[in-house]
Write an enzyme that holds these catalytic residues in place. Structure first.
Site, PDB file in Angstrom:
ATOM      1  N   ALA A  88       0.823  -1.207   0.000  1.00  0.00           N
ATOM      2  CA  ALA A  88       0.000   0.000   0.000  1.00  0.00           C
ATOM      3  C   ALA A  88       0.856   1.255   0.000  1.00  0.00           C
ATOM      4  CB  ALA A  88      -0.920   0.001   1.217  1.00  0.00           C
ATOM      5  N   GLY A 133       0.262  -5.609   0.199  1.00  0.00           N
ATOM      6  CA  GLY A 133      -0.525  -5.710  -1.020  1.00  0.00           C
ATOM      7  C   GLY A 133       0.266  -6.217  -2.201  1.00  0.00           C
ATOM      8  N   GLU A 136      -0.035  -9.823  -1.894  1.00  0.00           N
ATOM      9  CA  GLU A 136      -1.423 -10.170  -2.218  1.00  0.00           C
ATOM     10  C   GLU A 136      -1.638 -10.175  -3.729  1.00  0.00           C
ATOM     11  OE1 GLU A 136      -4.177  -8.812   1.491  1.00  0.00           O
ATOM     12  OE2 GLU A 136      -3.067  -7.193   0.506  1.00  0.00           O
ATOM     13  N   GLU A 156       1.285  -6.434   7.408  1.00  0.00           N
ATOM     14  CA  GLU A 156       0.303  -5.450   7.866  1.00  0.00           C
ATOM     15  C   GLU A 156       0.221  -5.328   9.379  1.00  0.00           C
ATOM     16  OE1 GLU A 156      -1.025  -6.512   3.684  1.00  0.00           O
ATOM     17  OE2 GLU A 156      -0.083  -7.520   5.378  1.00  0.00           O
TER      18      GLU A 156
END
Length: 286
Positions: A88, A133, A136, A156
């Site tokens: 992110a 992310g 991910e 995270e």
């Protein structure tokens, strides 16, 4: 050669190219390996972090590829040395209010779902950091190749967050519940070799001087898939993805439906003819 980006289109013809602005995400189709598309991530100042504009560009890239019948494999790679995707964009995120955060994370989740839903095989070439992310995004791909020195992790919890773009769901389906919980609870980063040992990546390769060893291995893998019957490969992907979510009896029914769609194809007939005539098959995706 075709390159597609945020709001610009560049066609290569006779060595003449129309100038376009620099973009964070590009699509490259064709070249010497026709049928292999590459989504190139190039946001060096932010280590390919997932900001609003960059995410929009990735959505645009996926939209361009989804219905392109010439594309048989998609490779995600970074043009930023030492980084796949840093996750992110926290500098951008801290300026959002709670409602904006919720909306944007939902959009990120939708992006990963769109990657997973591409009908052709997808390969993440992880030549550097894939964090939060970024991992991910790699998990949303069908296959992952990493440099042994690459660093990966759902970090995270070290930022007061939890994975919100599919990590809590795709990681345990990839490596098992126990290991996934350990990595998420601790926020630990692992290298490519350890990732390969637990099944997080399909292959780990020593990094080269150019810093693109994972990409080179991913390209080799893509070229191995390229000559296979495209419809059969797509149906195989669909059967696996849908079947893994249900009980075995339902999964068998899904396999049967996918198989039935392949029966009337010209490629199936070509495969049988090539076997009979003792020659390599020439599949056309029909």
């Amino acid at each position: 050669m075709m390159r597609l980006g945020r709001a610009a289109l560049r066609w290569g013809c006779g060595g003449i190219h129309t100038a376009v602005p620099r973009r964070g995400a590009e699509v490259r189709v064709g070249g010497e390996s026709g049928g292999i598309a590459e989504i190139l991530m190039n946001r060096p100042h932010a280590r390919n972090s997932l900001g609003k504009v960059f995410v929009d560009e990735l959505f645009s890239a996926l939209e361009q590829l989804r219905f392109d019948e010439k594309v048989r494999v998609v490779v995600f790679k970074s043009k930023v040395k030492g980084v796949f995707c840093a996750g992110a964009d926290l500098k951008e995120r801290e300026k959002m209010d709670d409602a904006e955060v919720g909306h944007f994370v939902k959009r990120l989740r939708n992006l990963m779902d769109e990657i997973a839903a591409l009908p052709v095989p997808t390969i993440a070439a992880i030549d550097g950091y894939a964090l939060g992310g970024g991992l991910e995004l790699a998990l949303a791909c069908d296959l992952r190749v990493a440099a042994s020195s690459a660093k990966m992790g759902l970090i995270e919890t070290t930022r007061g967050l939890l994975p919100g773009a599919g990590g809590t769901q795709r990681l345990p389906r990839c490596i098992g519940v126990g290991l996934a919980k350990e990595l998420i609870f601790t926020g630990r980063q692992i290298d490519g070799q350890e990732a390969a040992s637990m099944g997080l990546v399909n292959h780990a390769v020593p990094q080269n001087e150019e810093g693109d060893a994972a990409y080179q291995r991913a390209l080799t893998l893509a070229k191995e898939i390229l000559p296979r019957a495209p419809i059969a490969v797509k149906m195989g992907k669909l059967a696996i993805n849908r079947g893994i979510e249900v009980d075995i009896a339902s999964g068998m029914a899904i396999e049967g439906m996918c198989y039935a769609q392949n029966i009337p194809t010209r490629d199936r007939q070509e495969g049988m003819a090539a076997f009979r005539e003792k020659r390599p098959p020439q599949f056309i995706g029909k």
